[in-house]
Design a protein around this motif. Structure first.
Motif, PDB file in Angstrom:
ATOM      1  N   THR A  67       2.971 -38.368 -69.432  1.00 45.32           N
ATOM      2  CA  THR A  67       3.496 -38.215 -68.082  1.00 45.32           C
ATOM      3  C   THR A  67       2.536 -38.871 -67.098  1.00 45.32           C
ATOM      4  OG1 THR A  67       4.409 -36.072 -68.750  1.00 45.32           O
ATOM      5  CG2 THR A  67       4.345 -36.545 -66.391  1.00 45.32           C
ATOM      6  N   ASP A  68       3.041 -39.819 -66.317  1.00 43.48           N
ATOM      7  CA  ASP A  68       2.230 -40.491 -65.298  1.00 43.48           C
ATOM      8  C   ASP A  68       2.527 -39.904 -63.926  1.00 43.48           C
ATOM      9  OD1 ASP A  68       1.222 -42.132 -67.260  1.00 43.48           O
ATOM     10  OD2 ASP A  68       2.489 -43.840 -66.762  1.00 43.48           O
ATOM     11  N   THR A  69       1.467 -39.607 -63.174  1.00 43.42           N
ATOM     12  CA  THR A  69       1.596 -39.103 -61.807  1.00 43.42           C
ATOM     13  C   THR A  69       0.603 -39.847 -60.915  1.00 43.42           C
ATOM     14  OG1 THR A  69      -0.011 -37.335 -62.222  1.00 43.42           O
ATOM     15  CG2 THR A  69       2.331 -36.791 -62.553  1.00 43.42           C
ATOM     16  N   GLU A  70       0.699 -39.590 -59.629  1.00 40.10           N
ATOM     17  CA  GLU A  70      -0.211 -40.168 -58.631  1.00 40.10           C
ATOM     18  C   GLU A  70      -0.256 -41.697 -58.707  1.00 40.10           C
ATOM     19  OE1 GLU A  70      -4.075 -38.255 -58.374  1.00 40.10           O
ATOM     20  OE2 GLU A  70      -3.227 -36.397 -59.199  1.00 40.10           O
ATOM     21  N   MET A  71       0.836 -42.318 -59.120  1.00 38.28           N
ATOM     22  CA  MET A  71       0.835 -43.783 -59.279  1.00 38.28           C
ATOM     23  C   MET A  71       0.834 -44.493 -57.932  1.00 38.28           C
ATOM     24  SD  MET A  71       2.986 -45.006 -62.569  1.00 38.28           S
ATOM     25  CE  MET A  71       4.500 -44.189 -62.207  1.00 38.28           C
ATOM     26  N   VAL A  72      -0.006 -45.517 -57.863  1.00 38.63           N
ATOM     27  CA  VAL A  72      -0.071 -46.400 -56.702  1.00 38.63           C
ATOM     28  C   VAL A  72       0.009 -47.824 -57.230  1.00 38.63           C
ATOM     29  CG1 VAL A  72      -1.444 -47.149 -54.724  1.00 38.63           C
ATOM     30  CG2 VAL A  72      -1.504 -44.747 -55.447  1.00 38.63           C
ATOM     31  N   VAL A  96      -1.715 -51.155 -61.232  1.00 35.54           N
ATOM     32  CA  VAL A  96      -1.083 -49.843 -61.118  1.00 35.54           C
ATOM     33  C   VAL A  96      -2.130 -48.810 -61.515  1.00 35.54           C
ATOM     34  CG1 VAL A  96       0.779 -48.338 -61.898  1.00 35.54           C
ATOM     35  CG2 VAL A  96       1.183 -50.800 -61.668  1.00 35.54           C
ATOM     36  N   THR A  97      -2.397 -47.876 -60.615  1.00 35.09           N
ATOM     37  CA  THR A  97      -3.366 -46.821 -60.886  1.00 35.09           C
ATOM     38  C   THR A  97      -2.654 -45.474 -60.863  1.00 35.09           C
ATOM     39  OG1 THR A  97      -3.941 -46.618 -58.547  1.00 35.09           O
ATOM     40  CG2 THR A  97      -5.275 -48.129 -59.878  1.00 35.09           C
ATOM     41  N   GLY A  98      -3.251 -44.496 -61.523  1.00 34.29           N
ATOM     42  CA  GLY A  98      -2.665 -43.167 -61.514  1.00 34.29           C
ATOM     43  C   GLY A  98      -3.346 -42.252 -62.500  1.00 34.29           C
ATOM     44  N   VAL A  99      -2.679 -41.134 -62.767  1.00 32.59           N
ATOM     45  CA  VAL A  99      -3.157 -40.140 -63.716  1.00 32.59           C
ATOM     46  C   VAL A  99      -2.121 -40.029 -64.822  1.00 32.59           C
ATOM     47  CG1 VAL A  99      -3.671 -37.686 -64.044  1.00 32.59           C
ATOM     48  CG2 VAL A  99      -4.476 -38.875 -61.990  1.00 32.59           C
ATOM     49  N   GLU A 100      -2.602 -40.008 -66.062  1.00 33.87           N
ATOM     50  CA  GLU A 100      -1.702 -39.879 -67.203  1.00 33.87           C
ATOM     51  C   GLU A 100      -2.065 -38.627 -67.988  1.00 33.87           C
ATOM     52  OE1 GLU A 100       0.299 -43.240 -69.453  1.00 33.87           O
ATOM     53  OE2 GLU A 100      -1.531 -42.892 -70.620  1.00 33.87           O
ATOM     54  N   HIS A 101      -1.064 -37.789 -68.221  1.00 32.41           N
ATOM     55  CA  HIS A 101      -1.231 -36.606 -69.058  1.00 32.41           C
ATOM     56  C   HIS A 101      -0.689 -36.945 -70.439  1.00 32.41           C
ATOM     57  CE1 HIS A 101      -1.387 -32.474 -70.381  1.00 32.41           C
ATOM     58  NE2 HIS A 101      -0.142 -32.611 -70.825  1.00 32.41           N
ATOM     59  N   ASP A 137      -6.054 -35.394 -69.770  1.00 30.14           N
ATOM     60  CA  ASP A 137      -5.624 -36.191 -68.631  1.00 30.14           C
ATOM     61  C   ASP A 137      -6.581 -37.360 -68.461  1.00 30.14           C
ATOM     62  OD1 ASP A 137      -3.461 -34.503 -67.884  1.00 30.14           O
ATOM     63  OD2 ASP A 137      -4.901 -33.092 -67.016  1.00 30.14           O
ATOM     64  N   LEU A 138      -6.021 -38.500 -68.090  1.00 27.40           N
ATOM     65  CA  LEU A 138      -6.792 -39.722 -67.888  1.00 27.40           C
ATOM     66  C   LEU A 138      -6.484 -40.313 -66.523  1.00 27.40           C
ATOM     67  CD1 LEU A 138      -5.811 -41.469 -71.244  1.00 27.40           C
ATOM     68  CD2 LEU A 138      -7.981 -40.346 -70.757  1.00 27.40           C
ATOM     69  N   ARG A 139      -7.478 -40.887 -65.909  1.00 29.03           N
ATOM     70  CA  ARG A 139      -7.238 -41.723 -64.731  1.00 29.03           C
ATOM     71  C   ARG A 139      -7.146 -43.142 -65.274  1.00 29.03           C
ATOM     72  NH1 ARG A 139      -6.518 -40.651 -59.929  1.00 29.03           N
ATOM     73  NH2 ARG A 139      -7.522 -38.613 -60.081  1.00 29.03           N
TER      74      ARG A 139
END
Length: 148
Positions: free
Chosen positions: A88-93, A103-108, A121-123
């Motif tokens: 799951t990717d969140t906080e994507m910019v 593309v940056t974000g957080v991946e669970h 979780d990974l940035r």
């Protein structure tokens, strides 16, 4: 300037590459879809997708600080050593730079690696280039997020 003269002038300007960024199709939704498709491909062990999606020079900066090649990354899915069940990717910019994007974000992630289950979780930072009529990933970098 009259319209008949304007058309050849615009054609000349665009042929020099000045208009190239506008001709590259992509918006934030494009990259969200690419990220989603990539997640599904990894969960489904879709090696054919990864071979098309990764540029020939694709590299991965892995969590332990080492580097993996395109073939090394594809191999963990081909051999089924890595079996993600949830991505799951969140906080994507999305940052566009003409025919490149970051593309940056957080991946669970949840799943198994070499038979060991885990979740973390990974940035991430993923770099894309537009080449051969499509967006290709050239770099994936991920850093574990340490929970206090």
């Amino acid at each position: 300037m009259k319209l008949p003269l304007l058309v050849p002038v615009l054609a000349l300007i665009c042929s020099t590459g000045i208009c190239a960024a506008q001709s590259t199709p992509a918006d934030e939704a494009t990259f969200r879809k690419l990220q989603s498709d990539w997640a599904e491909a990894r969960k489904n062990q879709d090696v054919a997708f990864l071979e098309r999606f990764y540029a020939t020079e694709f590299t991965v900066g892995v969590m332990n600080g080492s580097e993996n090649t395109r073939e090394q990354d594809i191999s963990v899915f081909r051999t089924k050593i890595l079996k993600p069940a949830v991505i799951t990717d969140t906080e994507m910019v999305v940052h566009r730079y003409g025919e490149a994007a970051l593309v940056t974000g957080v991946e669970h992630l949840e799943g198994t690696y070499a038979g060991n289950s885990g979740a973390f979780d990974l940035r991430f930072a993923n770099t894309y280039v537009y080449r051969d009529g499509r967006w290709q990933m050239v770099r994936h970098q991920a850093t574990p997020i340490v929970k206090p």
